[in-house]
Enzyme design. Sequence first.
Site, mmCIF file in Angstrom:
data_model
loop_
_atom_site.group_PDB
_atom_site.id
_atom_site.type_symbol
_atom_site.label_atom_id
_atom_site.label_comp_id
_atom_site.label_asym_id
_atom_site.label_seq_id
_atom_site.Cartn_x
_atom_site.Cartn_y
_atom_site.Cartn_z
ATOM 1 C CG HIS A 111 6.468 69.445 -6.606
ATOM 2 N ND1 HIS A 111 7.278 69.874 -7.629
ATOM 3 C CD2 HIS A 111 6.507 68.094 -6.646
ATOM 4 C CE1 HIS A 111 7.777 68.841 -8.265
ATOM 5 N NE2 HIS A 111 7.327 67.745 -7.688
ATOM 6 C CG HIS A 136 7.953 61.633 -8.963
ATOM 7 N ND1 HIS A 136 9.082 62.144 -9.542
ATOM 8 C CD2 HIS A 136 7.332 62.688 -8.366
ATOM 9 C CE1 HIS A 136 9.152 63.449 -9.326
ATOM 10 N NE2 HIS A 136 8.103 63.807 -8.606
ATOM 11 N NE ARG A 211 20.102 66.371 -1.388
ATOM 12 C CZ ARG A 211 19.050 66.513 -2.191
ATOM 13 N NH1 ARG A 211 19.166 66.260 -3.485
ATOM 14 N NH2 ARG A 211 17.883 66.890 -1.705
ATOM 15 C CB CYS A 257 22.937 65.314 3.142
ATOM 16 S SG CYS A 257 21.352 65.760 2.394
ATOM 17 C CE1 TYR A 405 17.624 69.482 2.840
ATOM 18 C CE2 TYR A 405 17.688 71.180 1.140
ATOM 19 C CZ TYR A 405 17.757 69.843 1.512
ATOM 20 O OH TYR A 405 17.965 68.885 0.553
#
Length: 409
Positions: A111, A136, A211, A257, A405
Amino acid sequence: AALVGTATAGLTTQQQWTKLEEAAPTVTPKNNDKEQPKNGLQATSVAKTENALPQQVGEAYDQIKPDNKPPPRPDLPTYTMEEVSEHAEEDDMWFTFRGAVYNMTTFSQGHPGGFPRLMMAAGQDLEPYWNVYRQHFRGHVIEWMEKYRVGNLSPEEAEANKKVEFGDMFETDPPRSPDLLACTSRPFNGEPRIELLTNDYITPNELFYTRNHLQVPVLDPDEYRLIISGKGIKKHKFTLEQLKKFPKHEVVTTLQCAGNRREDLHDKDHKIFISPHWVIGAMSTAKWGGVKLRDVLKECGLDVDAIALGEKLPPGGVKHIQAEGYDQDETGYTYGGSFPIEKAMDGLGEVILAYEMNGEELPRDHGYPVRLLIPGHVGARQVKWLHKLRLSDKPSSKSYQCKSYRGFA
């Protein structure tokens, strides 16, 4: 909110986005502590459809797919919500959505929002949560979930689930400029209009891309504490006032980002499930003011000069500095990451604990009262609302470091 995709057929991408911006409605923020500009996009989600046309969706996010309704599956058994609620363990996680029942146990570690949030909703209906986290509702999520489907709810129980509400932890977020085009509204993620971003080398604070992974914490500067601990140093707690007594250092640097241009990867053949779906504007430049982290670590007893010159090794095999913010999700899970200790030791590394942005105190969206700034490193490592720093021989175990990341230093 009305869709504008049909009105943009045949236009270039830039013309499409211009059309999108012109069609943006006025939105009144829930928090009225500041006067809000009258026009533009505020807390409005931006996405592209299957044929790559931009859509202005806002609170009607699920219009991208007309109903986001799971397909009929009369071949599957019918369960009650009581039966579904019995499947709410770490190794047994069921969910419902608009009459469909899903066993998502094998997805528990996949998730994007983290395992704790998935566990929080286990044994329950997803729609109350998705009404807050509306990203979503991009239709491909429902299509993808169908492989986990194990059953149905009765129409009566599916209807009853619509009455359940989930609290909005983002109600105390600050207002934003209408010139930040929002990819997601909760948490807020917005990129500046490109023609404004390229007007100046230094990006104005109100246009600096935002962000946020979680809610914006409400922090009292008088109660703020930065905790520094770990191998080879004595644990210290610093107030904001104490940090400001160190020599001030300023650095001009650009942040980007790690997911900038993510929307380019999302098309009819390749679906992207990690938000936000940035277009091209998740990068900005500012002059930051604060205190060098190496000065603060020296105060904590670390021989930063000897380590920088290679005369000593970091104590205890330290290789990383783990950072953790004050921002947290509904389960108490906080944002965090880490970076190599060599960057902080380097006298020219310019890693700072920033409390100013373009000559002003940090805006709330950008880490007020103190954020970590690591020039040359991806934005995800530069933790906002900085709460803890820990010297360690291991990188951060936060999902934002080791999963989301993991391809970045």
